[in-house]
Motif scaffolding. Sequence first.
Motif, short mmCIF file in Angstrom:
data_model
loop_
_atom_site.label_atom_id
_atom_site.label_comp_id
_atom_site.label_asym_id
_atom_site.label_seq_id
_atom_site.Cartn_x
_atom_site.Cartn_y
_atom_site.Cartn_z
N LYS A 30 20.81 3.66 1.11
CA LYS A 30 20.75 3.35 -0.57
C LYS A 30 20.34 1.94 -0.87
N PHE A 31 19.08 1.61 -0.87
CA PHE A 31 18.48 0.20 -1.09
C PHE A 31 17.11 0.34 -1.74
N GLU A 32 16.88 -0.49 -2.35
CA GLU A 32 15.26 -0.61 -3.10
C GLU A 32 14.44 -0.71 -2.13
N LYS A 33 13.35 0.13 -2.32
CA LYS A 33 12.00 -0.15 -1.22
C LYS A 33 10.96 -0.42 -1.74
N GLU A 34 10.22 -1.22 -1.23
CA GLU A 34 8.74 -1.80 -1.56
C GLU A 34 7.68 -1.59 -0.20
N PHE A 35 6.76 -0.89 -0.39
CA PHE A 35 5.71 -0.74 0.59
C PHE A 35 4.40 -1.64 0.38
N ILE A 36 4.15 -2.49 1.39
CA ILE A 36 3.07 -3.46 1.36
C ILE A 36 2.14 -3.18 2.48
N PHE A 37 0.93 -2.93 2.45
CA PHE A 37 -0.11 -2.48 3.41
C PHE A 37 -1.04 -3.50 3.22
N ILE A 38 -1.33 -3.94 4.33
CA ILE A 38 -2.68 -5.17 4.28
C ILE A 38 -3.88 -4.38 5.32
N ASP A 39 -4.66 -4.05 4.70
CA ASP A 39 -5.97 -3.28 5.53
C ASP A 39 -6.53 -4.53 6.04
N ASP A 40 -6.65 -4.79 7.33
CA ASP A 40 -7.23 -6.34 7.95
C ASP A 40 -8.87 -5.99 8.29
N GLY A 41 -9.53 -5.30 7.47
CA GLY A 41 -10.83 -4.83 7.94
C GLY A 41 -11.29 -3.65 8.60
N SER A 42 -10.45 -2.87 8.40
CA SER A 42 -10.74 -1.43 9.43
C SER A 42 -11.89 -0.78 9.06
N THR A 43 -12.62 -0.35 10.41
CA THR A 43 -13.79 0.18 10.41
C THR A 43 -13.60 1.71 10.68
N ASP A 44 -12.54 2.02 10.78
CA ASP A 44 -12.30 3.44 10.87
C ASP A 44 -11.86 4.04 9.54
N ASP A 45 -11.12 5.37 9.61
CA ASP A 45 -10.52 6.07 8.48
C ASP A 45 -9.22 5.59 8.07
N SER A 46 -8.40 4.33 8.63
CA SER A 46 -7.26 3.89 8.45
C SER A 46 -7.04 3.83 6.70
N LEU A 47 -7.96 3.17 6.21
CA LEU A 47 -7.82 2.84 4.62
C LEU A 47 -7.86 4.12 3.78
N LYS A 48 -8.68 5.10 4.32
CA LYS A 48 -8.76 6.37 3.50
C LYS A 48 -7.56 7.12 3.76
N ILE A 49 -6.93 7.07 4.73
CA ILE A 49 -5.51 7.85 4.91
C ILE A 49 -4.46 7.37 4.38
N LEU A 50 -4.56 5.82 4.24
CA LEU A 50 -3.34 4.86 3.83
C LEU A 50 -3.33 5.54 2.35
N LYS A 51 -4.48 5.44 1.54
CA LYS A 51 -4.43 5.65 0.24
C LYS A 51 -4.28 7.19 -0.10
N LYS A 52 -4.62 7.98 0.61
CA LYS A 52 -4.38 9.44 0.38
C LYS A 52 -2.98 9.86 0.44
N VAL A 53 -2.34 9.43 1.83
CA VAL A 53 -0.73 9.51 2.02
C VAL A 53 0.29 8.86 1.12
N THR A 54 -0.13 7.76 0.80
CA THR A 54 0.61 7.28 -0.22
C THR A 54 0.41 7.27 -1.99
N SER A 55 -0.44 8.20 -2.32
CA SER A 55 -1.01 8.17 -3.44
C SER A 55 0.09 8.27 -4.64
N ASN A 56 1.15 9.22 -4.23
CA ASN A 56 2.26 9.16 -5.13
C ASN A 56 3.61 8.26 -4.85
N TRP A 57 3.50 7.18 -4.13
CA TRP A 57 4.46 6.73 -3.60
C TRP A 57 4.87 5.69 -4.77
#
Length: 261
Positions: A30-57
Amino acid sequence: MSSVSFIVPVYNKSKYLKSVLMSLKNQTGKFEKEFIFIDDGSTDDSLKILKKVTSNWKNCIIKTQKNKGSANATNYGIKLASMKYIKFLDADDVLIKSATDSLLNIIEKHENISVVYGLQKKTNDIADVNLNININRKKFEIIKKPIILAMRNSMFNPSQCLVKTKECREVGGCDERVKFSQEYSLTLRLSLVGNFARLNDYVTILPYNAPGQISENKIYQIFRVSKALELFLKDNKLEQNLMIKAQRRLTGRAWRFARRK
């Protein structure tokens, strides 16, 4: 109610991200949550996956930048954090469901603690592990004057620890002069602020071998932590006995590096 900012630097971790993100989403407590992701210039699908999975967070921040190294990406996350505590997580590690809540329980009860960390274990496949494991919160110890242990070795990786946001900022975050092994420079800096607490039960699970896993290159890991300690000594006036201990440690590391290299 307490609050935690989860900071996750991401660089080419598409293979692991779904499992990592699910372990984050399923953190109990029971604590408030904040999620911070820093994409450090990924050249694979990391950013795409990140945006898709967290779209409703809720309370989710995704920032992108050119590749600057994990220390810079971590500091970017620290600047953005708005919660009382920070829980770091490497983008190829997963957390036991009650990991954050267990660490939070300890640091909230001991005001003089700057950092609390648990143990880690490795597995072949982080997608196939049981994260519903009970953590024994009573199995912890207070480490006074942690600078001695911090100078000796890197005490934990980012995924193992939870820290106070205010103190992270006060010490200047990670030393960006050392681009990787960012947790070591931050550990050294925080060791001057307060006590540490070690939870003697594991809170995170990581793969045996992951592409780009810095700690697995032992030769350059020795170089990085030695450089971080050297810079830390230049930046801080320590007691003479601590300086002697540090210089002996650096000499030993330099000799091991020279032998292996």
